[in-house]
Motif scaffolding. Structure first.
Motif, mmCIF file in Angstrom:
data_model
loop_
_atom_site.group_PDB
_atom_site.id
_atom_site.type_symbol
_atom_site.label_atom_id
_atom_site.label_comp_id
_atom_site.label_asym_id
_atom_site.label_seq_id
_atom_site.Cartn_x
_atom_site.Cartn_y
_atom_site.Cartn_z
ATOM 1 N N ARG A 2 0.878 -1.299 -0.055
ATOM 2 C CA ARG A 2 -0.105 0.049 0.092
ATOM 3 C C ARG A 2 0.869 1.151 -0.032
ATOM 4 O O ARG A 2 0.185 2.372 0.203
ATOM 5 N N LEU A 3 2.179 1.177 -0.102
ATOM 6 C CA LEU A 3 3.073 2.460 0.019
ATOM 7 C C LEU A 3 3.468 2.597 -1.493
ATOM 8 O O LEU A 3 3.266 2.168 -2.295
ATOM 9 N N PRO A 4 4.121 3.956 -1.507
ATOM 10 C CA PRO A 4 4.582 4.188 -2.842
ATOM 11 C C PRO A 4 5.452 3.500 -3.410
ATOM 12 O O PRO A 4 5.445 3.372 -4.505
ATOM 13 N N CYS A 5 6.228 2.899 -2.666
ATOM 14 C CA CYS A 5 7.408 1.869 -3.078
ATOM 15 C C CYS A 5 7.162 0.386 -2.620
ATOM 16 O O CYS A 5 6.590 0.431 -1.300
ATOM 17 N N LYS A 6 7.151 -0.551 -3.370
ATOM 18 C CA LYS A 6 6.823 -1.967 -2.780
ATOM 19 C C LYS A 6 8.313 -2.245 -2.132
ATOM 20 O O LYS A 6 9.221 -1.361 -1.960
ATOM 21 N N ARG A 7 8.456 -3.453 -1.864
ATOM 22 C CA ARG A 7 9.555 -3.953 -1.190
ATOM 23 C C ARG A 7 11.075 -3.675 -2.038
ATOM 24 O O ARG A 7 11.019 -4.146 -3.256
ATOM 25 N N LEU A 8 11.831 -3.111 -1.567
ATOM 26 C CA LEU A 8 13.052 -2.740 -2.217
ATOM 27 C C LEU A 8 14.228 -3.743 -1.891
ATOM 28 O O LEU A 8 14.153 -4.345 -0.578
ATOM 29 N N ASP A 9 15.143 -3.868 -2.623
ATOM 30 C CA ASP A 9 16.301 -4.531 -2.344
ATOM 31 C C ASP A 9 17.387 -3.686 -1.469
ATOM 32 O O ASP A 9 18.057 -2.963 -2.273
ATOM 33 N N GLU A 10 17.297 -3.639 -0.282
ATOM 34 C CA GLU A 10 18.158 -2.879 0.479
ATOM 35 C C GLU A 10 19.531 -2.994 0.458
ATOM 36 O O GLU A 10 20.473 -2.089 0.261
ATOM 37 N N VAL A 11 19.972 -4.456 0.238
ATOM 38 C CA VAL A 11 21.358 -4.522 -0.076
ATOM 39 C C VAL A 11 21.805 -4.022 -1.573
ATOM 40 O O VAL A 11 22.877 -3.400 -1.431
ATOM 41 N N LYS A 12 21.121 -4.175 -2.327
ATOM 42 C CA LYS A 12 21.650 -3.624 -3.788
ATOM 43 C C LYS A 12 21.313 -2.089 -3.760
ATOM 44 O O LYS A 12 22.536 -1.605 -4.211
ATOM 45 N N ALA A 13 20.563 -1.517 -3.091
ATOM 46 C CA ALA A 13 20.458 0.155 -2.923
ATOM 47 C C ALA A 13 21.583 0.587 -2.101
ATOM 48 O O ALA A 13 22.190 1.687 -2.515
ATOM 49 N N ALA A 14 22.155 -0.136 -1.316
ATOM 50 C CA ALA A 14 23.337 0.237 -0.466
ATOM 51 C C ALA A 14 24.840 0.103 -1.182
ATOM 52 O O ALA A 14 25.499 0.764 -1.451
ATOM 53 N N ARG A 15 24.619 -0.850 -1.870
ATOM 54 C CA ARG A 15 25.934 -1.337 -2.478
ATOM 55 C C ARG A 15 26.018 -0.661 -3.932
ATOM 56 O O ARG A 15 27.211 -0.320 -4.526
ATOM 57 N N ASN A 16 24.840 -0.401 -4.709
ATOM 58 C CA ASN A 16 24.929 0.208 -5.985
ATOM 59 C C ASN A 16 24.066 1.409 -6.145
ATOM 60 O O ASN A 16 22.970 1.800 -6.554
ATOM 61 N N LEU A 17 24.440 2.242 -5.143
ATOM 62 C CA LEU A 17 23.575 3.585 -4.695
ATOM 63 C C LEU A 17 23.880 4.398 -6.230
ATOM 64 O O LEU A 17 24.989 4.784 -6.499
ATOM 65 N N ASP A 18 22.806 4.960 -6.696
ATOM 66 C CA ASP A 18 22.771 5.600 -7.934
ATOM 67 C C ASP A 18 21.858 6.918 -7.693
ATOM 68 O O ASP A 18 20.635 6.675 -7.764
#
Length: 485
Positions: free
Chosen positions: A464-480
Motif C-alpha cells: 500500500r506504499l508508494p514503493c513496494k519492497r526494495l532490495d536494501e542490499v542492492k540499494a546500499a551497494r549500488n547507490l545511484d
C-alpha cells in the motif's frame, strides 16, 4: 516521480532568487564546467508541492509510532527545542571570552552536576560529539588508567555476545583485544564463563544494563566484583539509560565509566544522521583522565565564576575530542529537558517506558507471538522471535516489519540482537499512549492472522506504499543518485 521528471522547459521561479553579485573568480579555466548544470525547471508552487508530498510520504516520530528497539525514538517536547534556540544561545560565538559567556557556562556546569547525580559518578565531561565518540573516550580513559599504572599487559576487553556492535568496534579502535563472554538461557551473563576469562590481561568489560536483550542484568554486582578483583574496569554503554532514570544509577552498580546518548535520553531530535552528543561520566579513579574542556567554577568575591578547565588544569587528560565544547545546542536541550522534568519527572520516564514495554509484551503474547525471554519482565524493550513462523509458514521477521509499514506503523528493529533468530526488538518508549499501543497490538494481531491464513500477503508486503519492497542490499551497494550522465 522525481522532480526532474516534472521539469518543463521555460518554467522558473525568481521570487526568491538571490541578488546577482559580480565577483572575480580565480579558478583555473580547465576546472570550470563547459555546459550549464542539468537542473529541473519548475514554478515555485510546483516545487513546494513536490517536496511537501514527499514529506507526507515519510515515516517520522511526528506522524507515526516508531518502536525501534534500543533507539528510544520518543517524542521530545517542542518547548525544549524552542528554548535552546533563543537568540542569546543561538548567536553565542565559541570564541566569546569567559566573562561574557557566564550564562551559557553556568548552564553547562549545572548540566554536568545533573548528570553526575543521574549517573552516580563524580566526574562528567560534555564534549564528545556522539555516543560513538563517548564510547571511544571511555575506552581511551580505561587504557590511559592502566598505562598510568604501568599495566600495559592489560589488553583484553570483555564484551557480551549480545552487545551493541559499536562496543567491540570501539574497543578494537583503542587497541584492545576483544574477548566475547556468552549469555545464558535467561538472558544474563554466564558468570562461570566470565570467571574463566578474567586474569592479569583483563582491561575491562563493556556492558549495557538493561542489555540489548531487553532484560536487566541481575548479576551486575557480582560481575563488577569479578572484574574489579581481576584489576579491570567496567564500561557502561548508555544506550538504555532511558529505562532506569531515577531508579538505579550506573555508578551504584559498580561501573567506572559510561557515555550517555543525548539523542536517546535527553530530548535531542533523533534520526537523520544527527545531531549528536555523547557526554561521559566516570568514577573517581578515572577522573584525572577525562577529556577536555570541562566547565569549572570558582568563587570570586562570593560570586560564582565559571571557567574552562583545559590542559593546564587537567595534565592527565586524554585530550580534546572536538573543537570548543562539543555540540552545545544539544547540551542545552538536555539541560532544559532535565530542568523541565525535575527529579520526579525523570523517574517517571523510566517507570512509564518500562510499563509500556511490559504492557505491549503481554498483549503480543496474548496474540500468539513468542517472546525470546518469556520468563523475564521486560525493561524498556523486549524481543519477539518469529523462528517458528519462519519454519512453518515461511514468514520472516522482515516480512512482519514490512507488513507493519502497510498498516501505518514504523517497523521495530529487525535481526538484532543477532543471538535471537528472526527477532523483532520493540521499544514503545514512555511517550506513547495506551491507545497507540492498543492500535499497534491490533495491527500485529491482524498480521498474525495473515501469517496463519494468508502468508503470501505478509511475504509480499508492503503493498500500500508508494514503493513496494526494495532490495536494501542492492540499494546500499549500488547507490545511484545521478539523474543523467
Amino acid at each position: 516521480m522525481l522532480i526532474f521528471e516534472k521539469s518543463q522547459k521555460g518554467r522558473s521561479a525568481f521570487s526568491q532568487l538571490p541578488p546577482q553579485i559580480s565577483c572575480a573568480i580565480n579558478i583555473d579555466k580547465n576546472l570550470l564546467r563547459k555546459d550549464e548544470p542539468i537542473l529541473p525547471a519548475l514554478s515555485e508552487l510546483e516545487v513546494v508541492r513536490h517536496y511537501t508530498r514527499l514529506s507526507q510520504q515519510n515515516f517520522s516520530i511526528d506522524t507515526h509510532f516508531y518502536p525501534l528497539g534500543s533507539c528510544t525514538m520518543k517524542y521530545n517536547p517542542r518547548g525544549v527545542q524552542h528554548l535552546a534556540m533563543v537568540e542569546a544561545f543561538k548567536n553565542h560565538h565559541p570564541f566569546t571570552c569567559e566573562s561574557q559567556s557566564q550564562g551559557i557556562l553556568q548552564c553547562l556546569y549545572e548540566l554536568q552536576d545533573y548528570l553526575k547525580e543521574i549517573t552516580g559518578m563524580p566526574g562528567v565531561c560534555l564534549s564528545p560529539m556522539a555516543g560513538a565518540q563517548g564510547e571511544f573516550a571511555g575506552c581511551a580513559m580505561i587504557k590511559a588508567y592502566h598505562q598510568d599504572k604501568g599495566q600495559t599487559e592489560r589488553i583484553d576487553m570483555i564484551v557480551p555476545d549480545g552487545a551493541h556492535g559499536t562496543n567491540p568496534a570501539t574497543a578494537a579502535m583503542c587497541g584492545f583485544k576483544v574477548v566475547q563472554v556468552p549469555t545464558n538461557q535467561d538472558g544474563d551473563i554466564d558468570i562461570e564463563a566470565l570467571k574463566s576469562l578474567v586474569g592479569p590481561t583483563t582491561a575491562g568489560i563493556m556492558l549495557t544494563n538493561p542489555s540489548t536483550l531487553g532484560v536487566f542484568e541481575r548479576n551486575i554486582i557480582e560481575v563488577a566484583k569479578i572484574i574489579h578483583q581481576a584489576g579491570g574496569l567496567l564500561y557502561y554503554d548508555g544506550a538504555n539509560l532511558n529505562a532506569i532514570l531515577g531508579k538505579v544509577r550506573p555508578g551504584d552498580m559498580g561501573f567506572d565509566v559510561m557515555h550517555m546518548n543525548m539523542h536517546k535520553t535527553f530530548a535531542t531530535p533523533h534520526g537523520g544522521g544527527g545531531p549528536g552528543s555523547g557526554p561521559v561520566a566516570v568514577s573517581a579513579r578515572l577522573q584525572p583522565f577525562l577529556p577536555i574542556p570541562i566547565v569549572g567554577m570558582r568563587k570570586v568575591n562570593s560570586q560564582a565564576q565559571y571557567t574552562w578547565l583545559t590542559e593546564k588544569d587537567c595534565p592527565q587528560s586524554i585530550g580534546r575530542l572536538s573543537a570548543f565544547m562539543g555540540n552545545v545546542g544539544i547540551l542545552l536541550r538536555a539541560y532544559l529537558y532535565i530542568r523541565l522534568l525535575g527529579a520526579q519527572g525523570l523517574k517517571r520516564v523510566g517507570e512509564f517506558a518500562t510499563l509500556n514495554a511490559n504492557y505491549l509484551m503481554k498483549k503480543l503474547q496474548g496474540c500468539g507471538y513468542t517472546m525470546a525471554y518469556p520468563q523475564r519482565l521486560a525493561t524498556h524493550e523486549f524481543i519477539v522471535t518469529l523462528q517458528d513462523e519462519s519454519k512453518k509458514q515461511g514468514v520472516t521477521a522482515m516480512d512482519v516489519a514490512k507488513s507493519l509499514l502497510d498498516r501505518g506503523f514504523y517497523a521495530p528493529t529487525t535481526y538484532f540482537p543477532t543471538l535471537i533468530p528472526e527477532c523483532l526488538l520493540i521499544e514503545p518508549t514512555e511517550t506513547e499512549s495506551k491507545q497507540t499501543l492498543d492500535e499497534f497490538v491490533q495491527a500485529m494481531q491482524a498480521i498474525r492472522e495473515d501469517i496463519l491464513k494468508a502468508p503470501d500477503k505478509v511475504r509480499n508486503a508492503p503493498s500500500r506504499l508508494p514503493c513496494k519492497r526494495l532490495d536494501e542490499v542492492k540499494a546500499a551497494r549500488n547507490l545511484d543518485l545521478v539523474w543523467k550522465t
